[in-house]
Write a protein that holds these residues in place. Sequence first.
Motif, PDB file in Angstrom:
ATOM      1  N   THR A  97     -60.853 -20.203  -7.972  1.00 24.78           N
ATOM      2  CA  THR A  97     -62.001 -19.607  -7.291  1.00 24.78           C
ATOM      3  C   THR A  97     -62.567 -20.670  -6.359  1.00 24.78           C
ATOM      4  OG1 THR A  97     -62.428 -18.306  -9.278  1.00 24.78           O
ATOM      5  CG2 THR A  97     -64.168 -18.374  -7.622  1.00 24.78           C
TER       6      THR A  97
ATOM      7  N   ASN B  79     -59.069 -14.799 -11.535  1.00 25.75           N
ATOM      8  CA  ASN B  79     -60.042 -15.645 -10.825  1.00 25.75           C
ATOM      9  C   ASN B  79     -60.006 -15.474  -9.316  1.00 25.75           C
ATOM     10  OD1 ASN B  79     -57.526 -16.893 -10.720  1.00 25.75           O
ATOM     11  ND2 ASN B  79     -58.360 -18.967 -10.801  1.00 25.75           N
ATOM     12  N   VAL B  80     -58.964 -14.886  -8.762  1.00 25.39           N
ATOM     13  CA  VAL B  80     -58.923 -14.587  -7.334  1.00 25.39           C
ATOM     14  C   VAL B  80     -58.847 -13.075  -7.172  1.00 25.39           C
ATOM     15  CG1 VAL B  80     -57.721 -14.928  -5.144  1.00 25.39           C
ATOM     16  CG2 VAL B  80     -57.778 -16.771  -6.833  1.00 25.39           C
TER      17      VAL B  80
ATOM     18  N   ARG C 188     -63.848 -17.171  -1.681  1.00 23.29           N
ATOM     19  CA  ARG C 188     -63.637 -18.152  -2.751  1.00 23.29           C
ATOM     20  C   ARG C 188     -62.185 -18.191  -3.220  1.00 23.29           C
ATOM     21  NH1 ARG C 188     -65.613 -20.966  -1.340  1.00 23.29           N
ATOM     22  NH2 ARG C 188     -65.938 -22.258  -3.166  1.00 23.29           N
TER      23      ARG C 188
ATOM     24  N   GLU D  16     -63.340 -24.740  -8.282  1.00 23.93           N
ATOM     25  CA  GLU D  16     -62.930 -24.455  -9.657  1.00 23.93           C
ATOM     26  C   GLU D  16     -61.815 -25.391 -10.089  1.00 23.93           C
ATOM     27  OE1 GLU D  16     -61.386 -20.830 -12.563  1.00 23.93           O
ATOM     28  OE2 GLU D  16     -60.819 -20.783 -10.442  1.00 23.93           O
TER      29      GLU D  16
END
Length: 376
Positions: free
Chosen positions: A96, A260-261, A238, A100
Motif C-alpha cells: 500500500t 493491500n492493493v 497507494r 507499507e
Amino acid sequence: MTDSQTLRPTTAPHGAPQPKPWIDAIHAYVPGKSKGKDGKPLIKLSANENPLGTSPAALEARAQAPALYPDPDSTALRAAIAAKHGLDAARVVMGTGSDELLNLAAQGYAGLGDDVIYVRYGFSVYDIAARRCGATPVVAPDADYGTDVDALLALVTEKTRVVFVANPNNPTGSYLPGGEIARLHAGLPSDVLLVLDQAYGEYVAPEDDDGSLALAAAHDNVLVTRTFSKIFGLAGERIGWATGAPGIVATLNRIRGPFNVSATGQAMALAALADEAFVEASRVHNRDERARFVEKLEALGNHGLRALPSQANFVLVLFEGALTAETAFDGLADRGYIVRWLPGQGLPQALRITIGKPKDMDVIAEALRDMAEAAQ
C-alpha cells in the motif's frame, strides 16, 4: 437484574489502555499541506505530485475496474513490473504505497534491542518504521545534506539490523552514484538488511542508474522499494512495490495486509506502466523545469538562497541570508502557493519545492527574488 449485568464492574477501570512506550514515542507523519492558514485552497507544491497529472490510459482503466476484491497477489501487475525491469516476478511484492513496505522491512527484521540506521535529513517514515517495531533509530551525520556512506558504516554494530537509504533522497534531492551504493553494501555485514528506497528512481536518467535493482537480484540482504505515486501520478491509489531475495519477499508477504492493493489500483498501475510516453514526458518536463528553476535560484545566491543539487522532482532551497524560510513560506502562501517547510525534520532553514508547471515555477522564482530583495 440479569446474570450478565451482575458480572459488570461496578466501578470505573483504574486506567485506560496504554500504548507500548516505543509506540508512544512516535511522532506521526505530517503530510504536505494543500491549504493556507485561512483554509483557502492553494496550488500544491508540497507533496511532490506529478504536475502533468495522471496517464489518460490509467484514468480509463480506473473507469473499467470492478468494485470487487482484488487479486491478493497482484499477479498481473507483478508480472508487468518484472518484465519492465528484467526481474523475477516471484521476487516482487506489492504494498500500500512504498510506505507499507518500508514499515514491513523494519518489522520483519528488527525489534526490541536492535538498531535501524538512516541518514540525517532522510525520509521521516524511517524513524517511524524503526520505532513502530520497538527498534532504536540511529541517525548518521550527513554530508552537506546528502548521504555519507562512511558515516553510515561507522555506526554499524552487532545490534544493527536494517539500514535505510533513499536514492534520490527525500527531502534533500541528493543522489549517490552506483559505486557508492555498492561500497555501502560491501561494507555491511551479510545479516544486515540494506533497504534502498527509490521512490524517485524514475526521474533519474538511465545512464545515471545506481545499480540498486541489480544489487537486489544478486544478494540476499538488499531490498529495493519503488512507488507509483510520483512519476506515474497515482499518489491517491497507494501502490508500491519492492524486490529482493526470495527470503525477504516471503517475509514481507507474511506480514503485509491482505488485498493491500485495490482492484482499481492494480488496473491503473498496469495501464500507467504501459504508458511509456506519459512517463517519458513527465521525466523530460521535470528535468527541464528543474534546471530552469535552479538557474533562476542561482541568480539569487547573493541574497543567501542556495538550491541543493537534486535528482528528484523537487528542489530543497536553503535560506542562509536575511530572508528566512518561514517568511518565504508565508509569502508564497500569500501568493497562492503551498510548499514544504520542514522544521520538524531539522530543516527550519529550508523549503522543499515540488517542480510544477512552468508558469508556477516562474511565479515562485519571482516571488522569492522580490522577498529576498525586500529583506536586504
